[in-house]
Design an enzyme around this catalytic site. Structure first.
Site, PDB file in Angstrom:
ATOM      1  N   LYS A 189       0.842  -1.196   0.000  1.00  0.00           N
ATOM      2  CA  LYS A 189       0.000   0.000   0.000  1.00  0.00           C
ATOM      3  C   LYS A 189       0.881   1.251   0.000  1.00  0.00           C
ATOM      4  O   LYS A 189       1.426   1.634   1.033  1.00  0.00           O
ATOM      5  CB  LYS A 189      -0.897   0.026   1.244  1.00  0.00           C
ATOM      6  CG  LYS A 189      -2.041   1.009   1.089  1.00  0.00           C
ATOM      7  CD  LYS A 189      -2.516   1.620   2.380  1.00  0.00           C
ATOM      8  CE  LYS A 189      -1.696   2.791   2.802  1.00  0.00           C
ATOM      9  NZ  LYS A 189      -1.605   3.899   1.839  1.00  0.00           N
ATOM     10  N   GLY A 232       7.000   5.422   7.884  1.00  0.00           N
ATOM     11  CA  GLY A 232       6.042   6.516   7.964  1.00  0.00           C
ATOM     12  C   GLY A 232       6.121   7.127   9.346  1.00  0.00           C
ATOM     13  O   GLY A 232       7.156   7.041  10.022  1.00  0.00           O
ATOM     14  N   GLU A 282      10.244   1.969  10.345  1.00  0.00           N
ATOM     15  CA  GLU A 282      11.159   3.112  10.446  1.00  0.00           C
ATOM     16  C   GLU A 282      10.293   4.347  10.439  1.00  0.00           C
ATOM     17  O   GLU A 282       9.514   4.557   9.505  1.00  0.00           O
ATOM     18  CB  GLU A 282      12.154   3.110   9.286  1.00  0.00           C
ATOM     19  CG  GLU A 282      13.061   1.881   9.254  1.00  0.00           C
ATOM     20  CD  GLU A 282      13.871   1.659  10.523  1.00  0.00           C
ATOM     21  OE1 GLU A 282      14.146   2.639  11.254  1.00  0.00           O
ATOM     22  OE2 GLU A 282      14.201   0.494  10.824  1.00  0.00           O
ATOM     23  N   CYS A 319      13.186  12.074   6.699  1.00  0.00           N
ATOM     24  CA  CYS A 319      13.107  11.643   8.093  1.00  0.00           C
ATOM     25  C   CYS A 319      14.395  12.034   8.822  1.00  0.00           C
ATOM     26  O   CYS A 319      14.401  12.249  10.026  1.00  0.00           O
ATOM     27  CB  CYS A 319      12.892  10.151   8.162  1.00  0.00           C
ATOM     28  SG  CYS A 319      13.963   9.277   7.040  1.00  0.00           S
ATOM     29  N   GLU A 361       8.230  16.701  15.826  1.00  0.00           N
ATOM     30  CA  GLU A 361       8.583  16.543  14.407  1.00  0.00           C
ATOM     31  C   GLU A 361       7.557  17.307  13.561  1.00  0.00           C
ATOM     32  O   GLU A 361       6.367  16.991  13.578  1.00  0.00           O
ATOM     33  CB  GLU A 361       8.567  15.062  13.981  1.00  0.00           C
ATOM     34  CG  GLU A 361       9.014  14.890  12.532  1.00  0.00           C
ATOM     35  CD  GLU A 361       8.827  13.482  11.954  1.00  0.00           C
ATOM     36  OE1 GLU A 361       7.725  12.932  12.069  1.00  0.00           O
ATOM     37  OE2 GLU A 361       9.794  12.958  11.380  1.00  0.00           O
TER      38      GLU A 361
END
Ligand code: NAD
Length: 542
Positions: A212, A265, A293, A327, A425
């Site tokens: 997905k 994600g 991750e 990231c 974040e």
């Protein structure tokens, strides 16, 4: 493998093309971009080797030009997910048995297709769908994905070579079986390479996959699937579904044959998925492997012995390339008082020199953020910083979504080291800096360690070797990828295996044998040559 111990090509990193004015690669990528931008594609689901059009579609637009439609994609219903699962399980019968060199051949071919005939296409799609500059697209969609494919083939053979000791009367062998059942790849918008690697590396190890992709990466996911098809991935081995992520995930995780999640994600979503797996644990035939991750609050620490220009460059490159949507992007920095005026001057000069706009204009360094949700969130934090007395915006702070989702690269100076943008974040072009007293180096390192729940990347800049050592120790648990005298972004497959701990993920290091080991279930085989015929041991003698 039946008839030879085959060696695979030695993996080398794909050279990065320059895209300078007048170069053939620049013409090729711009032609591909213009063609894609001026036509409309219709992206189906891909199940059992067939394109499935559900008729329930959503449009796709570039983030830098959100009113311009470049195509549609089809959304799955629950029945399509059930089909993807059953087709994968059917494909497993042949795929899990095929010799490894056949799997290797497919993915090595995929790497060459991307390096050659698909390079301009996959880069152009990434520029358009994810608003990457051509350089950011090249190092991601082309080079990193090629590297993942080539190095993983090599790591797969390294794993297969890892065998136990044997004796003259017993031969011990390990078979690295694929997991029993099917695996699920859920991928983020920000790296085309990650989107390709997560399903591919599991399939390479003999698994069958339901994949997905992110709604914001469908355009380049389609090119990845085109490559996999042309490379010869058999029907049913990698099935692609788009649509409601909750429905898709619930359907996948309700299956007793679900045997692994490969996720990249955000942290919150990963934890939700882990919870769902826990809730279903009694239904599964095997314990699912869970690899995720996730987010980061990546740091740069400058020691007073560092060079101010180097610190400023690490901040500017580390925080703002791809609009801070890596990231690994630096989003908090700690600068000693004695060098602050210099660092501040250089950072402001650099940020003011950026050109912002569409990636189709190659002179732009900064383009749009991924979607309206991200834009609105970032704008809110910038407004808040403008209002807060313990924060000061020293450059940037503007935003405009009239044509594309453009956020000015912004530097906030926080008086409070735990100010919200030092801890949270944001995933955008926002860097927050805390200026510390030179003597408070040890206390500052402790602060860095304790400020965020994440532990993905971080950097120390210093010329004093004792300061480097002190940081290396004090920060040993707050970054899975730690950089000395460099920016904390730009990990290269085969050189810096990537992943973080704490809330940043399971640290299974994408692009390394450690990751591939999660997708196999070893079977130990002991073969005895002269089988005993008497239960009595010598010690039982009279
Ligand atoms: P995201 O969490 O919004 O989406 C990731 C994937 O999860 C997408 O496919 C999305 O559709 C799916 N998803 C969303 N909600 C879901 C739900 N309720 N159930 C099931 N699936 C769901 O992340 P994103 O915005 O695509 O990517 C940015 C995030 O990814 C950042 O937090 C970034 O730090 C992280 N990231 C981490 C790494 C790493 O290696 N550590 C690499 C890239 C990105």
């Amino acid at each position: 493998m039946g008839k030879g111990f085959f060696s695979v090509p030695v993996a080398v990193n794909e050279p990065i093309m320059g895209y300078a004015p007048g170069s053939p690669e620049r013409d090729a990528v711009l032609n591909a971009y213009n063609e894609m931008f001026n036509s409309k594609i219709d992206v189906p689901l891909y199940i059992n080797g067939k394109d499935i059009k559900t008729g329930n579609t959503r449009t796709m637009s570039p983030p830098h030009d959100h009113q311009h439609v470049v195509g549609t994609y089809h959304l799955a219903e629950k029945s399509h997910i059930d089909d993807a699962i059953s087709t994968a399980l059917e494909a497993r019968k042949a795929w899990s048995q095929i010799p490894w060199e056949q799997r290797a051949g497919i993915f090595l071919k995929a790497a060459e297709l991307i390096a050659g005939p698909y390079r301009a296409k996959i880069n152009a799609a990434t520029m358009m769908a994810q608003s990457k500059t051509v350089h950011q697209a090249e190092i991601d969609a082309a080079c990193e994905l090629i590297d993942f494919l080539r190095f993983n083939v090599q790591y797969m053979t390294d794993i297969y070579h890892d065998q136990p000791e044997s004796t003259s009367d017993a031969w011990n062998r390990i078979e690295y079986r694929p997991l029993e059942g099917f695996v699920y790849a859920v991928t983020p918008f920000n790296f085309t390479a990650i989107a390709g690697n997560l399903p591919a590396c599991m399939a390479m190890m003999g698994n069958v996959v339901v994949w997905k992709p992110s709604d914001s990466q469908v355009f380049s996911a389609k090119i990845i699937m085109d490559v996999f098809k042309e490379a010869g991935v058999p029907a049913g081995v990698i099935n692609v579904v788009f649509g409601d992520p909750v429905m898709i995930t619930d359907t996948v995780m309700a299956s007793p044959d679900f045997s692994g999640l490969h996720f990249t994600g955000s942290t919150f979503i990963f934890k939700e998925l882990w919870k769902k797996i826990g809730n279903n644990i009694h239904n599964y035939k095997t314990y699912p492997r869970i690899v995720g991750e996730t987010g980061g609050k990546d740091f740069i620490v400058a020691h007073k012995s560092a060079n101010a220009k180097q610190v400023a460059t690490a901040i500017v490159r580390g925080a703002f390339e791809f609009q801070g949507q890596k990231c690994s992007a630096a989003s908090r920095a700690y600068v000693p008082q004695s060098m602050w005026e210099d660092v501040k001057k250089y950072v402001i000069e650099d940020v003011n020199s950026f050109k912002i706009g569409s990636p189709a204009d190659l002179s732009n360094f900064i383009t749009a953020v991924i979607h309206e949700g991200s834009f609105d969130k970032l704008a809110k934090y910038l407004d808040q910083a403008k209002a807060d007395s313990d924060a000061e915006i020293i450059v940037g702070g503007g935003y405009d979504k009239s044509k594309g989702y453009f956020i000015e690269p912004t530097v906030i100076v926080a008086k409070d080291p735990k100010y919200t943008t030092m801890c949270t974040e944001l995933f955008g072009p926002v860097m927050t800096i805390y200026v510390y007293e030179d003597e408070a180096y040890a206390a500052t390192l402790k602060l860095v360690d304790e400020t965020s729940e994440y532990a993905l990347t971080g950097a120390i800049l210093a010329t004093d070797r004792y300061a480097v050592e002190e940081a290396s120790k004090a920060l040993q648990n707050c970054a899975g990828n730690f950089y000395v005298n460099d920016k904390p972004t730009g990990a290269v497959v085969g050189q810096q295996p990537f992943g973080g701990a704490r809330a940043s993920g399971t640290n299974d290091k994408a692009g390394s044998a450690l990751n591939l080991l999660r997708w196999v279930s070893p079977r130990m085989i002991k073969e005895t040559f002269v089988t005993p015929v008497d239960y009595r041991y010598p010690f039982l003698g009279e």
